[in-house]
Design an enzyme around this catalytic site. Structure first.
Site, PDB file in Angstrom:
ATOM      1  N   LYS A  78       9.571   6.735  -4.830  1.00 28.30           N
ATOM      2  CA  LYS A  78      10.046   5.436  -5.348  1.00 28.30           C
ATOM      3  C   LYS A  78      11.353   5.585  -6.138  1.00 28.30           C
ATOM      4  O   LYS A  78      12.159   4.650  -6.177  1.00 28.30           O
ATOM      5  CB  LYS A  78       8.946   4.773  -6.178  1.00 28.30           C
ATOM      6  CG  LYS A  78       7.765   4.285  -5.327  1.00 28.30           C
ATOM      7  CD  LYS A  78       8.201   3.231  -4.291  1.00 28.30           C
ATOM      8  CE  LYS A  78       7.047   2.638  -3.518  1.00 28.30           C
ATOM      9  NZ  LYS A  78       7.468   1.585  -2.579  1.00 28.30           N
ATOM     10  N   ARG A  82      -1.748  -2.827  11.958  1.00 31.79           N
ATOM     11  CA  ARG A  82      -3.055  -3.388  12.311  1.00 31.79           C
ATOM     12  C   ARG A  82      -2.880  -4.712  13.056  1.00 31.79           C
ATOM     13  O   ARG A  82      -2.679  -5.763  12.439  1.00 31.79           O
ATOM     14  CB  ARG A  82      -3.907  -3.549  11.042  1.00 31.79           C
ATOM     15  CG  ARG A  82      -4.416  -2.205  10.521  1.00 31.79           C
ATOM     16  CD  ARG A  82      -5.043  -2.301   9.167  1.00 31.79           C
ATOM     17  NE  ARG A  82      -4.079  -2.466   8.081  1.00 31.79           N
ATOM     18  CZ  ARG A  82      -4.387  -2.523   6.797  1.00 31.79           C
ATOM     19  NH1 ARG A  82      -5.645  -2.443   6.425  1.00 31.79           N
ATOM     20  NH2 ARG A  82      -3.447  -2.667   5.886  1.00 31.79           N
ATOM     21  N   GLY A  95       4.651  -3.047 -11.517  1.00 33.61           N
ATOM     22  CA  GLY A  95       3.666  -2.131 -12.083  1.00 33.61           C
ATOM     23  C   GLY A  95       2.373  -2.294 -11.287  1.00 33.61           C
ATOM     24  O   GLY A  95       2.417  -2.422 -10.055  1.00 33.61           O
ATOM     25  N   GLY A 119       4.951  -4.233   6.315  1.00 35.52           N
ATOM     26  CA  GLY A 119       3.713  -4.196   5.527  1.00 35.52           C
ATOM     27  C   GLY A 119       3.186  -5.591   5.276  1.00 35.52           C
ATOM     28  O   GLY A 119       2.694  -5.903   4.186  1.00 35.52           O
ATOM     29  N   ALA A 120       3.235  -6.432   6.317  1.00 33.88           N
ATOM     30  CA  ALA A 120       2.826  -7.842   6.160  1.00 33.88           C
ATOM     31  C   ALA A 120       1.328  -8.038   6.379  1.00 33.88           C
ATOM     32  O   ALA A 120       0.836  -9.161   6.306  1.00 33.88           O
ATOM     33  CB  ALA A 120       3.621  -8.714   7.127  1.00 33.88           C
ATOM     34  N   GLY A 164      -1.769  -7.209   0.980  1.00 33.38           N
ATOM     35  CA  GLY A 164      -1.145  -7.157  -0.340  1.00 33.38           C
ATOM     36  C   GLY A 164       0.140  -7.957  -0.508  1.00 33.38           C
ATOM     37  O   GLY A 164       0.221  -9.138  -0.146  1.00 33.38           O
ATOM     38  N   VAL A 214      -0.514  -3.650  -9.283  1.00 34.94           N
ATOM     39  CA  VAL A 214      -0.854  -4.855  -8.520  1.00 34.94           C
ATOM     40  C   VAL A 214      -2.171  -4.586  -7.790  1.00 34.94           C
ATOM     41  O   VAL A 214      -2.307  -3.573  -7.094  1.00 34.94           O
ATOM     42  CB  VAL A 214       0.227  -5.174  -7.466  1.00 34.94           C
ATOM     43  CG1 VAL A 214       0.004  -6.564  -6.880  1.00 34.94           C
ATOM     44  CG2 VAL A 214       1.632  -5.057  -8.045  1.00 34.94           C
ATOM     45  N   TYR A 251       4.782  10.604  -5.233  1.00 33.51           N
ATOM     46  CA  TYR A 251       4.897   9.133  -5.123  1.00 33.51           C
ATOM     47  C   TYR A 251       6.064   8.654  -5.992  1.00 33.51           C
ATOM     48  O   TYR A 251       6.898   7.861  -5.539  1.00 33.51           O
ATOM     49  CB  TYR A 251       3.590   8.438  -5.540  1.00 33.51           C
ATOM     50  CG  TYR A 251       3.701   6.932  -5.449  1.00 33.51           C
ATOM     51  CD1 TYR A 251       3.889   6.303  -4.219  1.00 33.51           C
ATOM     52  CD2 TYR A 251       3.649   6.130  -6.585  1.00 33.51           C
ATOM     53  CE1 TYR A 251       4.015   4.919  -4.122  1.00 33.51           C
ATOM     54  CE2 TYR A 251       3.770   4.746  -6.503  1.00 33.51           C
ATOM     55  CZ  TYR A 251       3.953   4.139  -5.266  1.00 33.51           C
ATOM     56  OH  TYR A 251       4.091   2.779  -5.173  1.00 33.51           O
TER      57      TYR A 251
END
Ligand code: NDP
Ligand code: 8X3
Length: 250
Positions: free
Chosen positions: A155, A35, A182, A9-10, A13, A184, A151
């Site tokens: 987690k 992507r 929390g 996930g680089a 975010g 972001v 979700y």
């Protein structure tokens, strides 16, 4: 010798901000995401500071994940630091009306994807008897909130898997840490609410955490001395006291 970090996930975010701070500190990078254009842009920006390689795969695809990581060249294949960050929320609906596709996405990406990437990386760490795995959980992994059902479940699973990893990998001297943010302000709300204008209101009226806030903490966690493992962190914006209590000025 330079340490090597693999970040999932680089492209956005928290993962992208972590890539930047790691590069600044001379950690060489394996940057992952779907992507390609974004991977190319980040590689271009960071290669002035460190060695960078990118891998394009969907963490839901077991074979693609294992093959991509197995394809790393010799000088990148010893992963010292694994940041299991890829993930998102999909939807915010009561359990009775939630979408099966959203549920699949969250369990397949946040939980099973994390496991596939870990499966590819852990054997090298156990062989070398060293390594550090940081799993990006969430406050949603510590507390369930209305409509958060699946979700939060994903987690909570990440937190349980993190604790299991820490126990099983203890004999190999491998550190395992949980970083649980929390709220972001990233593309997270755009993915969760896909096209719904509510996505633009999620971080309004208070000062949300920024991706860089979490990246700095991740760098702190990985830069402790060898005998120190920061096992589990919960980070809120000051305005947030729990998943449901956020002091907003609208
Ligand atoms: P972003 O949406 O900004 O980033 C998500 C990243 O995950 C992107 O780089 C995306 O890359 C990658 N990703 C998503 N799905 C896949 C997939 N199927 N295969 C490979 N990569 C994928 O969100 P954040 O930076 O906020 O989220 C990062 C992590 O932090 C997540 O695990 C999230 O649950 C967690 N978190 C976020 C919080 C928040 O409030 N923002 C709070 C607590 C935890 P690409 O699309 O290119 O594949
Ligand atoms: C993200 C935090 O509260 O938006 O994991 O679910 S929350």
């Amino acid at each position: 010798m330079k340490k090597t970090a693999l970040i999932t996930g680089a492209t956005s975010g928290i993962g992208r901000a972590t890539a930047h701070i790691f590069a600044k500190n001379g950690i060489q990078l394996v940057l992952c995401g779907r992507r390609q254009e974004r991977l190319d842009t980040i590689e271009e920006a960071l290669k002035k500071e460190t060695n960078v390689i990118t891998l394009n795969f969907d963490v839901r695809d077991k074979e693609a994940t294992l093959n991509a990581i197995a394809s790393l060249p010799e000088d990148f294949k010893n992963i010292d630091i694994l940041i299991n960050n890829a993930g998102n929320a999909h939807g915010l609906d009561p359990i009775q009306t939630g979408s099966l596709d959203d549920w699949d996405a969250m369990m397949d990406i946040n939980v099973k994807g994390l496991l596939y990437v870990s499966k590819a990386v852990i054997p090298g760490m156990t062989e070398r008897k060293s390594g550090h795995i940081i799993n990006i959980g969430s406050s949603a992994g510590k507390e369930v909130y209305p409509k958060g059902n699946v979700y939060c479940g994903s987690k909570h699973a990440v937190l349980a898997i993190t604790e299991g990893m820490r126990i099983d990998l203890n004999q190999f001297g491998i550190k395992v840490s949980a970083v649980n943010p929390g709220m972001v302000e990233t593309e997270f709300s755009q993915v969760r609410f896909k096209g719904d204008p509510v996505a633009d209101t999620v971080y309004k009226g208070f000062e949300a955490l920024q991706a860089e806030d979490i990246a700095e903490i991740i760098y702190f966690v990985v830069s402790r001395p060898a005998h120190v493992n920061v096992a589990d962190l919960l980070i809120f914006p000051t305005a947030q006291a729990s998943s449901t209590i956020v002091k907003k000025e609208l």
